[in-house]
Design an enzyme around this catalytic site. Structure first.
Site, short mmCIF file in Angstrom:
data_model
loop_
_atom_site.label_atom_id
_atom_site.label_comp_id
_atom_site.label_asym_id
_atom_site.label_seq_id
_atom_site.Cartn_x
_atom_site.Cartn_y
_atom_site.Cartn_z
CG ASN A 1 89.14 65.84 6.13
OD1 ASN A 1 89.89 66.79 5.92
ND2 ASN A 1 88.10 65.54 5.36
CE LYS B 1 85.32 67.38 6.63
NZ LYS B 1 83.89 67.16 6.54
CG HIS C 1 86.15 64.57 1.71
ND1 HIS C 1 85.07 65.41 1.71
CD2 HIS C 1 86.20 64.01 2.94
CE1 HIS C 1 84.50 65.36 2.91
NE2 HIS C 1 85.17 64.51 3.66
CD GLU D 1 83.48 68.39 3.15
OE1 GLU D 1 84.67 68.74 3.30
OE2 GLU D 1 82.77 67.99 4.10
CD GLU E 1 84.49 60.47 4.74
OE1 GLU E 1 84.77 60.64 5.94
OE2 GLU E 1 84.68 61.34 3.87
N GLY F 1 79.12 65.72 8.61
CA GLY F 1 78.89 67.02 9.22
C GLY F 1 77.44 67.27 9.58
CB SER G 1 78.20 62.34 12.24
OG SER G 1 77.83 63.42 11.41
#
Ligand code: PGA
Length: 249
Positions: free
Chosen positions: A9, A11, A94, A96, A166, A172, A212
């Protein structure tokens, strides 16, 4: 046998020149594992990435889409637009997108339906926040995210669904769920599917872990029986690191 999948991904990273460079680097890597490999560049670079990789074993996928077919939705992209340039798979939900763009179970249900109506595959993401885990609520949160967006579907829809657990606290942050934490949650996810759809369906659904994942921890995480691959953020921006993860199976 469930598919093993490693998806990158990207992003909101990489302009066109950087996308081309990273793809060139990816093509120099050799794959020694059986994992399916996918990359999700930004919308502006999907066409170019798809054209470059369409004869290769790397699938180019999208990071998001709108639920409507077309219409007055400024700035959005539909499933049929993605399909029209060759994109077959989309990441939905996702964390985010949930956190910054108010994606909810309701809007995700519509996106899931739109993707399936267009015969697309979905990588459906979900995961708990740190407070949920601290308060021991992680299974309830994850179970509800899955049920609310997916449990209206027929059994047959699950051949087009890949799940991605996730945990938000691991994305991250450099903090990963331990392989045991990942396995415990993946086992719970599979049981949640089994309870609703039976084991023929749940045994066939690939469940990816994301948060991560790096070359130095991928092997241990992928070694767990219910972990069928990874959704990789930061480490997918470097071709060698990404393929070290792909080859960790
Ligand atoms: P990360 O991102 O690997 O950088 O933690 C994972 C993701 O957001 O899919």
């Amino acid at each position: 046998m469930r598919k093993k999948i490693v998806a990158g991904n990207w992003k909101m990273n990489n302009d066109l020149a950087q996308t081309e460079r990273l793809i060139t680097d990816l093509r120099k890597q050799s794959k020694t594992s059986k994992a399916e490999v996918m990359i999700a560049p930004a919308f502006t670079n999907l066409w170019q990435a798809y054209q470059t990789l369409k004869e290769s074993s790397i699938e180019v996928i999208a990071q998001n889409m709108h639920f409507a077919e077309n219409g007055a939705y400024t700035g959005e992209v539909s499933a049929s637009m993605l399909k029209s340039i060759g994109i077959q798979t989309v990441i939905l939900g996702h964390s985010e997108r949930r956190a910054y763009y108010n994606e909810t179970d309701e809007s995700l249900t519509k996106k899931v339906d739109a993707a399936l109506a267009n015969d697309m595959r979905i990588i459906f993401c979900f995961g708990e926040e740190l407070e949920d885990r601290k308060s021991g609520n992680e299974e309830k949160i994850v179970g509800d995210q899955i049920k609310n967006a997916l449990f209206h579907l027929k059994d047959s829809a699950f051949k087009n669904i890949i799940l991605a657990y996730e945990p938000v606290w691991a994305i991250g942050t450099g903090e990963t769920a331990s392989p045991e934490q990942a396995q415990d949650m993946h086992k719970f996810i599979r049981k949640t599917l089994t309870d609703e759809y039976g084991s023929d369906v749940s045994d066939a659904v690939s469940i990816l872990y994301g948060g991560s994942v790096k070359p130095n921890n991928a092997k241990e995480i992928f070694g767990k029986p219910d972990v069928d691959g990874g959704l990789i953020g930061g480490a997918s921006l470097n071709a060698e690191d990404f393929f070290a993860i792909v080859n960790a199976f």
